[in-house]
Design a protein around this motif. Structure first.
Motif, short mmCIF file in Angstrom:
data_model
loop_
_atom_site.label_atom_id
_atom_site.label_comp_id
_atom_site.label_asym_id
_atom_site.label_seq_id
_atom_site.Cartn_x
_atom_site.Cartn_y
_atom_site.Cartn_z
N MET A 99 55.48 6.63 53.26
CA MET A 99 56.71 5.66 53.72
C MET A 99 56.00 4.73 55.30
N PHE A 159 51.80 0.99 52.08
CA PHE A 159 52.44 2.35 51.88
C PHE A 159 54.31 1.18 51.06
N THR A 160 53.81 0.57 49.34
CA THR A 160 54.47 0.40 49.25
C THR A 160 55.43 0.69 47.52
N THR A 161 56.26 0.72 47.61
CA THR A 161 56.96 0.63 46.34
C THR A 161 57.10 -0.48 44.93
N LYS A 162 57.50 -1.55 45.89
CA LYS A 162 57.77 -2.72 45.73
C LYS A 162 56.97 -3.41 44.45
N GLY A 185 56.42 -3.20 56.49
CA GLY A 185 57.60 -3.08 57.24
C GLY A 185 57.98 -2.25 58.03
N LEU A 186 57.52 -1.17 57.35
CA LEU A 186 58.28 0.93 58.20
C LEU A 186 56.76 0.98 59.43
N SER A 187 55.22 0.83 58.72
CA SER A 187 54.29 0.85 59.54
C SER A 187 54.38 0.23 61.36
N ALA A 224 66.57 -1.23 48.66
CA ALA A 224 66.53 0.32 47.80
C ALA A 224 68.29 0.08 47.11
N ARG A 281 57.83 10.82 49.36
CA ARG A 281 57.66 9.60 50.34
C ARG A 281 57.69 9.57 51.69
N GLY A 306 55.88 -6.05 47.50
CA GLY A 306 56.04 -5.31 48.61
C GLY A 306 54.21 -5.46 49.87
N MET A 307 54.79 -5.62 50.38
CA MET A 307 53.16 -5.36 51.44
C MET A 307 52.90 -4.32 51.83
N GLY A 308 54.27 -3.07 52.22
CA GLY A 308 54.58 -2.20 53.08
C GLY A 308 53.70 -1.63 53.83
P1 ADP Z 1 57.58 -2.90 52.18
O1 ADP Z 1 59.28 -3.15 52.05
O2 ADP Z 1 57.07 -3.99 51.67
O3 ADP Z 1 58.12 -1.79 50.61
P2 ADP Z 1 57.77 -0.51 54.47
O4 ADP Z 1 57.12 -0.34 54.32
O5 ADP Z 1 58.97 -1.72 54.98
O6 ADP Z 1 56.87 -1.73 53.22
O7 ADP Z 1 58.86 0.06 52.75
C1 ADP Z 1 57.56 1.07 52.58
C2 ADP Z 1 58.17 2.22 51.46
O8 ADP Z 1 59.43 2.75 51.54
C3 ADP Z 1 59.15 0.88 50.59
O9 ADP Z 1 58.31 0.26 49.39
C4 ADP Z 1 59.85 1.88 49.73
O10 ADP Z 1 59.61 3.02 48.88
C5 ADP Z 1 60.06 2.94 51.19
N1 ADP Z 1 62.28 2.64 51.78
C6 ADP Z 1 62.04 1.73 52.58
N2 ADP Z 1 63.51 1.65 53.26
C7 ADP Z 1 64.06 2.46 52.17
C8 ADP Z 1 65.41 2.93 51.84
N3 ADP Z 1 66.17 2.58 53.19
N4 ADP Z 1 64.98 3.85 51.01
C9 ADP Z 1 64.37 4.54 50.15
N5 ADP Z 1 63.45 3.90 50.50
C10 ADP Z 1 63.09 3.46 51.06
#
Ligand code: ADP
Length: 626
Positions: free
Chosen positions: A566, A571-574, A581-583, A523, A562, A577-579
């Protein structure tokens, strides 16, 4: 007064002195029942009269049925009888009777005596009279009926069936000579004929209180033979059926009787008179006569009302084998199977049980399906977590290489120093030892990085252990320090002074914390302009039972749209990214009974908070010992 008698009274009052014939109506046939006693004086008489009336009415012929209760056992004497005769003569003057049915021997005698005065021309059918009473009389041609044959020997035979190896019979009842029925009077004469193997004890005439005491202590192989008792011995009247009940309360041996209605009052059974059959037979004969058969054409005979009948409960109480009962014995009160007693209720219960069983089967099936699905999901999410860890490791590869390279470089440099030192003529052993010590510790540093990496990459089943969160966070920080450094990010820690113990899977928790830190780094890199590049991991205890790990960053923060999404898978904005990690982090934390949420910080940047229940070590111990 019976309903019939009451009805009749009303009938008499309404039609007083107005004969039916005078009113121009056709006369129905008339039957008059004369009870020696009173139809209300016990179940024996009520049952007999009900059966009699039922049979008469079943014929469907127009019929007038009258009943007179002479009450002879209680009102005697020529004056009473004369009054009765006059009363009845007046009462039936205009009411011709076709058949008079008499119940009991006394009623038969009066009916014959009074017939010419009151019911001239009527046929007489007698019932409830013993054969010996009839034998003694020369019956007129207009009389017929069915007799009953009561014998003491039948009672003794029944006693033999109930008591194997019978040694004694005890006769109880009113004194023989005061019995209303000749048959019972004659029992006295029958005693000597009883088998020599069976002693006969005569307890007739004893007051009921005394008798109750005597029958409570009879010898083992004995039985009680009950003949009617009409008084308690102190002048109070008693119904024979009541007297049986009183005796049965104290008797220690089975009571043999010969009136069927006593069977529910404590008697075990015997050759029983059925009042219903007596009434039915008498009505049958009356109907034949109404159909035109002359009484003289119906010979007097012994009726069918005496049959061996026993009470099932009594047989159980005295342990009687049914096969020892006289052939053709009827067993009363045998409990019918529950579904016959309560068919509707049983059907409902059965249906409910069936439905319940079906539900249970369906639930079990569903439970199994769910369990299988859960296992599958868990396997998949383990797999996914593993993939996520590998991806993370991939992401870290540069910094890992850097971390491993550093000690390796140091080792190389130190080795070269060593080579130089040993070539010197004056060996500085102490310095060499120091340099070797450095090599050793650098080696340890390198291998630690590898072990950590191995641990993270292990594809193991989740396993919970007692872990300390601050230690875990420190471990992760070491791992990602290189990555942070590579991006010129300041990685800080603010760990609680107190240890934070949780019961959790360490690899999974490391994965969560690492994901959060790497996301924070991403980020900050995303918001290239941010002047402060700092990630802080803070741990603290909240309340008495919650531990929190919070990861702060100085990135762009989290846009409102988001925030919820997220945590959704993919769900990813990278761009790379795989989207996941948080899930995955949320799945792991929820499986540990905790929660994870994200917020934007006031001054910019984001904070991710993970809350976990603190380990209740005592509680767990107690649970285990319980
Ligand atoms: P990935 O890292 O592969 O995109 P995650 O599930 O870890 O998958 O994250 C999903 C999305 O959440 C990220 O693509 C980003 O948009 C948002 N995100 C995660 N951590 C942060 C953060 N510290 N600040 C802002 N946005 C975040």
């Amino acid at each position: 007064m019976t309903a019939i008698a009451r009805g009749f009274l009303a009938f008499v009052l309404l039609n007083h002195f107005v004969p039916l014939a005078v009113r121009g109506e056709t006369l129905p046939k008339s039957v008059l029942v004369i009870e020696e006693a009173d139809a209300n004086r016990g179940p024996y008489y009520t049952t007999m009269f009900s059966a009699l009336r039922a049979r008469l009415y079943a014929s469907n012929r127009p019929l007038s049925l009258y009943i007179e209760n002479l009450d002879l056992p209680f009102f005697e004497g020529p004056e009473y009888e004369e009054t009765l005769e006059q009363f009845l003569a007046r009462k039936y003057r205009d009411r011709p009777i076709d058949v008079v049915i008499t119940i009991g021997q006394g009623a038969l005698r009066r009916a014959i005596d009074w017939r010419s005065q009151i019911w001239s021309g009527a046929a007489i059918v007698f019932a409830d009279v013993t054969d010996d009473a009839i034998e003694a009389r020369n019956l007129p041609a207009y009389v017929t009926g069915r007799t009953i044959k009561l014998r003491l020997e039948d009672m003794v035979e029944a006693a033999h069936a109930i008591v194997p190896g019978l040694e004694q019979v005890v006769i109880v009842g009113a004194p023989f000579d005061s019995q209303a029925a000749i048959a019972f009077k004659r029992f006295a004469n029958e005693i000597p004929a009883i088998s020599p193997n069976v002693k006969v004890a005569d307890l007739t005439g004893l007051p009921i209180a005394e008798l109750s005491k005597r029958v409570s202590a009879l010898p083992e192989k004995s039985a009680i033979l009950y003949t009617p008792i009409y008084s308690d011995g102190n002048g109070a009247q008693l119904l024979p059926a009541e007297a049986v009940t009183r005796l049965a309360e104290t008797a220690n041996r089975p009571i043999i009787a010969n009136v069927e209605t006593y069977i529910d009052r404590g008697a075990v059974g015997g050759y029983m008179l059925s009042p219903a059959i007596t009434g039915d037979e008498a009505a049958g004969l009356a109907l034949q006569i109404l159909d035109g058969v002359q009484p003289s054409q119906i010979p007097v005979a012994v009726g069918n009302s005496l049959r061996p009948v026993f009470n099932w409960t009594g047989l159980q109480r005295w342990g009687v084998d049914e096969s020892s009962l006289p052939p053709g014995s009827e067993i009363r009160n045998r409990p019918s199977p529950i579904w016959r007693q309560y068919p509707a209720q049983t059907a409902i219960v059965f249906a409910v049980v069936l439905l319940q069983s079906l539900f249970i089967v369906a639930l079990l099936y569903e439970h199994r399906r769910r369990r299988r699905a859960e296992l599958e999901v868990r396997a998949r999410s383990n797999e996914l977590a593993h993939v996520n860890r590998r991806a993370t490791a991939g992401e870290l590869s540069a910094s890992i290489a850097h971390e491993v390279n550093q000690p390796l470089g140091a080792i190389l440099a130190n080795t070269e120093v060593c080579e130089m030192l040993i070539k010197k003529p004056d060996l500085d052993v102490q310095l060499i030892e120091e340099v070797l010590g450095d090599i050793k510790s650098e080696n340890y540093r390198a291998s630690e990085v590898i072990v950590r990496l191995q641990r993270l990459m292990r594809r193991a089943e989740p396993q919970k252990e007692d872990i300390e969160l601050n230690e875990l966070v420190k471990d992760v920080l070491k791992f990602v320090a290189g990555q942070a450094g590579a991006h010129e990010i300041d990685l800080g820690e603010e760990l609680s002074a107190e240890p934070l113990r949780v019961h959790a899977d360490p690899i999974q928790l490391q994965q969560v914390v690492m994901n959060l830190i790497l996301n924070a780094i991403d980020a900050i890199c995303e918001a290239a302009s941010s002047s402060v590049r700092r990630v802080v991991v803070r741990t603290r205890q909240m309340g008495s039972d919650v531990a929190e790990i919070a990861v702060f960053d100085t990135g762009p923060g989290i846009a409102a749209d988001r925030r919820m999404r997220m945590f959704e898978p993919f769900f990813t904005t990278k761009p790379q990214g795989m989207g996941m990690g948080l899930s995955i982090a949320r799945t792991i934390i929820q499986a540990h009974g905790g929660a994870i949420r994200a917020e934007s910080r006031d001054g910019g940047g984001a904070v991710f908070r993970v809350q976990l229940p603190l380990d209740d070590v005592e509680g767990r111990k107690n649970q285990r010992t319980r």
